[in-house]
Design an enzyme around this catalytic site. Structure first.
Site, mmCIF file in Angstrom:
data_model
loop_
_atom_site.group_PDB
_atom_site.id
_atom_site.type_symbol
_atom_site.label_atom_id
_atom_site.label_comp_id
_atom_site.label_asym_id
_atom_site.label_seq_id
_atom_site.Cartn_x
_atom_site.Cartn_y
_atom_site.Cartn_z
ATOM 1 N N LYS A 13 23.788 19.663 -16.832
ATOM 2 C CA LYS A 13 24.978 19.932 -16.011
ATOM 3 C C LYS A 13 24.631 20.737 -14.767
ATOM 4 O O LYS A 13 25.050 20.407 -13.671
ATOM 5 C CB LYS A 13 26.036 20.703 -16.804
ATOM 6 C CG LYS A 13 26.660 19.929 -17.932
ATOM 7 C CD LYS A 13 27.854 20.680 -18.529
ATOM 8 C CE LYS A 13 27.487 22.028 -19.122
ATOM 9 N NZ LYS A 13 26.605 21.951 -20.300
ATOM 10 N N ARG A 88 35.789 25.395 -21.343
ATOM 11 C CA ARG A 88 34.889 25.184 -22.456
ATOM 12 C C ARG A 88 35.618 25.180 -23.787
ATOM 13 O O ARG A 88 34.992 25.078 -24.821
ATOM 14 C CB ARG A 88 33.866 26.319 -22.457
ATOM 15 C CG ARG A 88 32.429 25.863 -22.592
ATOM 16 C CD ARG A 88 31.591 27.112 -22.491
ATOM 17 N NE ARG A 88 30.228 26.865 -22.797
ATOM 18 C CZ ARG A 88 29.285 26.637 -21.885
ATOM 19 N NH1 ARG A 88 29.590 26.581 -20.608
ATOM 20 N NH2 ARG A 88 28.048 26.467 -22.262
ATOM 21 N N ARG A 127 12.879 24.277 -20.894
ATOM 22 C CA ARG A 127 13.587 24.599 -19.640
ATOM 23 C C ARG A 127 13.096 25.911 -19.030
ATOM 24 O O ARG A 127 12.943 26.916 -19.711
ATOM 25 C CB ARG A 127 15.078 24.695 -19.952
ATOM 26 C CG ARG A 127 15.909 25.129 -18.793
ATOM 27 C CD ARG A 127 17.301 24.617 -18.903
ATOM 28 N NE ARG A 127 18.113 25.349 -19.842
ATOM 29 C CZ ARG A 127 19.406 25.098 -20.025
ATOM 30 N NH1 ARG A 127 19.996 24.132 -19.363
ATOM 31 N NH2 ARG A 127 20.090 25.812 -20.891
ATOM 32 N N ARG A 161 15.509 31.234 -20.408
ATOM 33 C CA ARG A 161 16.728 31.959 -20.731
ATOM 34 C C ARG A 161 16.694 32.507 -22.152
ATOM 35 O O ARG A 161 16.227 31.834 -23.060
ATOM 36 C CB ARG A 161 17.924 31.015 -20.594
ATOM 37 C CG ARG A 161 18.614 31.148 -19.265
ATOM 38 C CD ARG A 161 19.609 30.061 -19.022
ATOM 39 N NE ARG A 161 20.544 29.831 -20.116
ATOM 40 C CZ ARG A 161 21.496 28.914 -20.076
ATOM 41 N NH1 ARG A 161 21.635 28.146 -19.006
ATOM 42 N NH2 ARG A 161 22.306 28.745 -21.092
ATOM 43 N N ARG A 172 24.743 26.992 -30.099
ATOM 44 C CA ARG A 172 25.453 26.497 -28.896
ATOM 45 C C ARG A 172 25.921 25.062 -29.088
ATOM 46 O O ARG A 172 27.003 24.692 -28.633
ATOM 47 C CB ARG A 172 24.548 26.622 -27.662
ATOM 48 C CG ARG A 172 24.467 28.071 -27.158
ATOM 49 C CD ARG A 172 23.253 28.336 -26.303
ATOM 50 N NE ARG A 172 23.218 27.533 -25.106
ATOM 51 C CZ ARG A 172 22.108 27.277 -24.415
ATOM 52 N NH1 ARG A 172 20.952 27.782 -24.804
ATOM 53 N NH2 ARG A 172 22.147 26.557 -23.330
#
Ligand code: ADP
Length: 219
Positions: A13, A88, A127, A161, A172
């Protein structure tokens, strides 16, 4: 245009939002980025958000909705915006409906990025994000920077992160299925949802997204 981007963590996203916002000349509003900026500046809002984020849970609506509303009311967002990570859950979606209605505005599309779960886990594990600009995102294997640990775009330091650990990613994903997926039906009922596959190269996905946004939403 006023667009909402949805998709599981790791769907890309943030990466897509940065390209789409540029192509469409609208600001990219990411609640995740706003929270991370508050955390790095040590604001009270950041202190409040951090423990939820580190656990992979949603930050409470009272905090999130106000922050998103403030950002949407900035002058650069008058002509439109691309929301990434907000809403969300259903109560945030309903709050957004109200915020827009009060200004006589409405959403143009909800872009739903689809990606299989095993791919999500692979993407998140590798990531790496730029500390100077969170929209500069790399992947240790799929799109490595030229120099390890350094952003190709601006030279910033790349980091992983805190909430990208495998255990937190599982939480998540659960939160996504339970809290966020229902908003897709909410928007489907408004005829706003366009679903595209988020597999393939970043430019392929951006192309698919731009094409999808030109077409009327599916119902
Ligand atoms: P991702 O989509 O990859 O999970 P984000 O950067 O969008 O990453 O969000 C990271 C974290 O920030 C979330 O796990 C959550 O704790 C918090 N967050 C972001 N947006 C919201 C929101 N709209 N409501 C509640 N919490 C949020």
């Amino acid at each position: 245009m006023r667009i909402v981007l949805v998709g599981p963590p790791g769907a890309g996203k943030g990466t897509q939002a940065a390209f789409l916002a540029k192509n469409l000349s609208i600001p990219h509003i990411s609640t995740g980025d706003l929270f991370r900026a508050n955390i790095s500046q040590g604001t009270p809002l950041g202190v409040q958000a951090k423990s939820y984020m580190d656990d992979g849970q949603l930050v409470p609506d009272e905090v999130t909705i106000g922050m998103a509303k403030d950002r949407m009311e900035q002058p650069d967002a008058e002509g439109g915006f691309l929301l990434d990570g907000f809403p969300r859950n259903l109560s945030q979606a309903e709050a957004l409906d109200e915020i827009l209605k009060a200004d006589g505005q409405q959403l143009d599309a909800v872009l739903d990025l689809e990606v299989p779960e095993d791919e999500v886990v692979k993407r998140i594990a590798g990531r790496r994000i730029c500390r100077k600009d969170g929209s500069h995102v790399f992947h240790a294997t799929y799109s490595p920077p030229q120099t390890e640990g350094v952003c190709d775009t601006c030279g910033g330091e790349l980091y992983q992160r805190a909430d990208d650990s495998e255990e937190t990613v599982r939480t998540r994903l659960e939160v996504y299925h339970r809290e966020t997926e229902p908003i897709i039906d909410h928007y489907r009922a408004q005829g706003l949802v366009v679903t595209i596959s988020a597999l393939g190269s970043v430019t392929d996905v951006t192309g698919r997204a731009m094409d999808a946004l030109k077409k009327p939403a599916q119902d």
